[in-house]
Motif scaffolding. Structure first.
Motif, mmCIF file in Angstrom:
data_model
loop_
_atom_site.group_PDB
_atom_site.id
_atom_site.type_symbol
_atom_site.label_atom_id
_atom_site.label_comp_id
_atom_site.label_asym_id
_atom_site.label_seq_id
_atom_site.Cartn_x
_atom_site.Cartn_y
_atom_site.Cartn_z
ATOM 1 N N LEU A 12 -8.219 -30.863 -59.259
ATOM 2 C CA LEU A 12 -8.864 -32.167 -59.437
ATOM 3 C C LEU A 12 -8.054 -33.310 -58.822
ATOM 4 N N GLY A 39 -5.407 -27.111 -63.291
ATOM 5 C CA GLY A 39 -6.491 -28.082 -63.341
ATOM 6 C C GLY A 39 -6.155 -29.356 -62.593
ATOM 7 N N ALA A 40 -4.920 -29.833 -62.750
ATOM 8 C CA ALA A 40 -4.493 -31.041 -62.042
ATOM 9 C C ALA A 40 -4.544 -30.834 -60.524
ATOM 10 N N ARG A 77 -9.920 -36.989 -56.161
ATOM 11 C CA ARG A 77 -11.079 -37.520 -56.884
ATOM 12 C C ARG A 77 -11.833 -38.525 -56.032
ATOM 13 N N GLU A 100 -16.400 -37.878 -64.093
ATOM 14 C CA GLU A 100 -15.105 -37.207 -63.922
ATOM 15 C C GLU A 100 -13.948 -38.154 -64.225
ATOM 16 N N LEU A 130 -11.540 -37.642 -67.660
ATOM 17 C CA LEU A 130 -10.132 -37.299 -67.470
ATOM 18 C C LEU A 130 -9.216 -38.377 -68.057
ATOM 19 N N GLN A 139 -10.214 -31.023 -68.258
ATOM 20 C CA GLN A 139 -10.191 -30.468 -66.904
ATOM 21 C C GLN A 139 -11.208 -29.338 -66.758
#
Length: 417
Positions: free
Chosen positions: A197, A193-194, A200, A84, A88, A137
């Protein structure tokens, strides 16, 4: 037993959420396309459709990143955090580079699409940045099988475009403003998406196989495979701008609304099936069932387009495009073939096949050579549909003859759902 039933029910509900979300996204996306066709007219719509087709081709970078993230996370649940973080970070860097390259290519874009408008070409270039960001994403959410979050992500990719884009073209009805609405709409899924996610996990160790270089190479391979497919699925509208009159090119673009609907209607099947197609023990069954599902949906749509062509015309521009009504079922067939081809291409990505893509490039070359010799809407769509059908048969035969891969080890089993 109860836990198993509960897990199955949860998977079914989450899969349904993705199906509904992609349907909402596609209805909203093509709802705006329909509104644009009615508001800006055939000539401006031809330019707008050409820009959308170009974006469909250049988004292969985003889709390559998405496929890389989804495949690696589905296969290696022990290093999800590392994958991930790497994907990203890589996505952000690729987005910046692609944006700068596209800006440098604005004169070429303007000429290729026959726009005669550098502002429109610049909007096309800038739109690629959020489009690419969204790809990485989506891949993380897809690989982790976070279907509900992915569902919200997809809805955000459709509704804002419809609302904002419609408001803009009602204010100023031309291709440039319509494309601006599309570009603004792409900002919303990036924001969603931000958000999903934002928390993290810190990876303990980043294995060499998940390094930025390894992911970039895989993403580049994925992108060139998808480039071949999307170039094949979009070359006809560009050819139409060169071999047909401006009026007929607009009619062809209207017919392609039906094709694009059929291409993206079963998109949820590809999204849900891809992680399973990436796991060796599930690969063949997932592909077989998915192909049958896409074919079934396509058959229903082709019959509907033939029997209810008058109703279908409401969704492809109305009476102003009436000359294309009798051909809508042919455009529906083309879209169904393309949808099945798309599934086959993603199956290639899931198993990281390296040679099959040569057939797609060969089909593209054949479509261009034959398509540039046509001079009517029916001739062009017939050529493209025939070439795509031959390619589909070839890829299907290769898939059936491919040697089964040994099951993955428990360490690389799919993530639990």
């Amino acid at each position: 037993m109860t836990a198993t039933r509960s897990a199955r029910a949860r998977r079914s509900f989450d899969g349904s959420a993705v199906a509904v979300a992609t349907s909402v996204m596609n209805v909203a996306t093509y709802g705006f396309t329909i509104v644009a066709a009615r508001v800006i007219g055939p000539s401006e719509y031809g330019a707008f459709a050409a820009c959308l087709s170009f974006l469909l081709v250049v988004q292969v970078g985003a889709l390559g990143l998405q496929a890389t993230a989804a495949r690696r996370i589905a296969l290696d649940r022990g290093h999800v955090a590392a994958i991930e973080k790497a994907i990203l970070t890589l996505t952000a860097r690729v987005s910046l580079v692609v944006g700068l390259v596209m800006l440098a290519l604005v004169p070429l874009i303007n000429r290729l699409l026959n726009l005669d408008d550098f502002v429109t070409a610049t909007i096309v270039a800038l739109t690629v940045v959020p489009l690419t960001l969204a790809g990485g994403q989506a891949g993380v959410l897809q690989g982790e099988r976070r279907w509900r979050a992915l569902a919200v992500f997809y809805v955000a990719g459709g509704i804002p475009r419809l609302v904002i884009g419609t408001a803009l073209i009602l204010w100023r009805p031309d291709a440039t403003t319509a494309l601006l609405g599309v570009g603004i709409g792409f900002l919303f899924p990036v924001a969603v998406g931000a958000w999903f996610l934002r928390h993290r996990r810190t990876p303990e160790r980043v294995p060499g196989e998940h390094s930025a270089r390894a992911m970039l190479l895989e993403s580049a391979h994925n992108a060139q495979v998808l480039l071949a497919f999307f170039a094949l699925s979009s070359a006809d509208i560009v050819m139409a701008r060169h071999v047909l009159t401006e009026h007929d090119a607009g009619l062809y673009a209207a017919g392609l609304i039906m094709t694009k609907v059929m291409l993206f209607l079963p998109q949820f099947i590809v999204v849900i099936a891809f992680p399973d197609m990436a796991t060796p023990e599930n690969r063949r069954r997932a592909l077989r069932l998915s192909l049958l599902a896409v074919a079934g949906l396509g058959l229903l749509a082709v019959v509907a387009a033939r029997v209810l062509s008058g109703v279908a015309m409401v969704f492809v521009g109305g009476a102003e495009f009436g000359e294309v009504e009798d051909l809508l079922w042919v455009f529906a067939v083309l879209g169904t073939v393309l949808a099945m081809l798309q599934l086959q291409v993603y199956a290639v990505l899931a198993r990281q096949g390296r040679r099959t893509v040569l057939l797609v490039w060969a089909a593209l070359a054949a479509a261009v050579v034959l398509g540039l010799r046509t001079d009517s809407v029916i001739a062009l769509v017939a050529v493209v549909a025939t070439v795509d059908a031959v390619l589909l048969v070839a890829l299907t035969l290769l898939s059936l003859r491919s040697t089964p891969v040994a099951p993955a080890s428990p360490e690389h089993a799919p993530l639990p759902t």
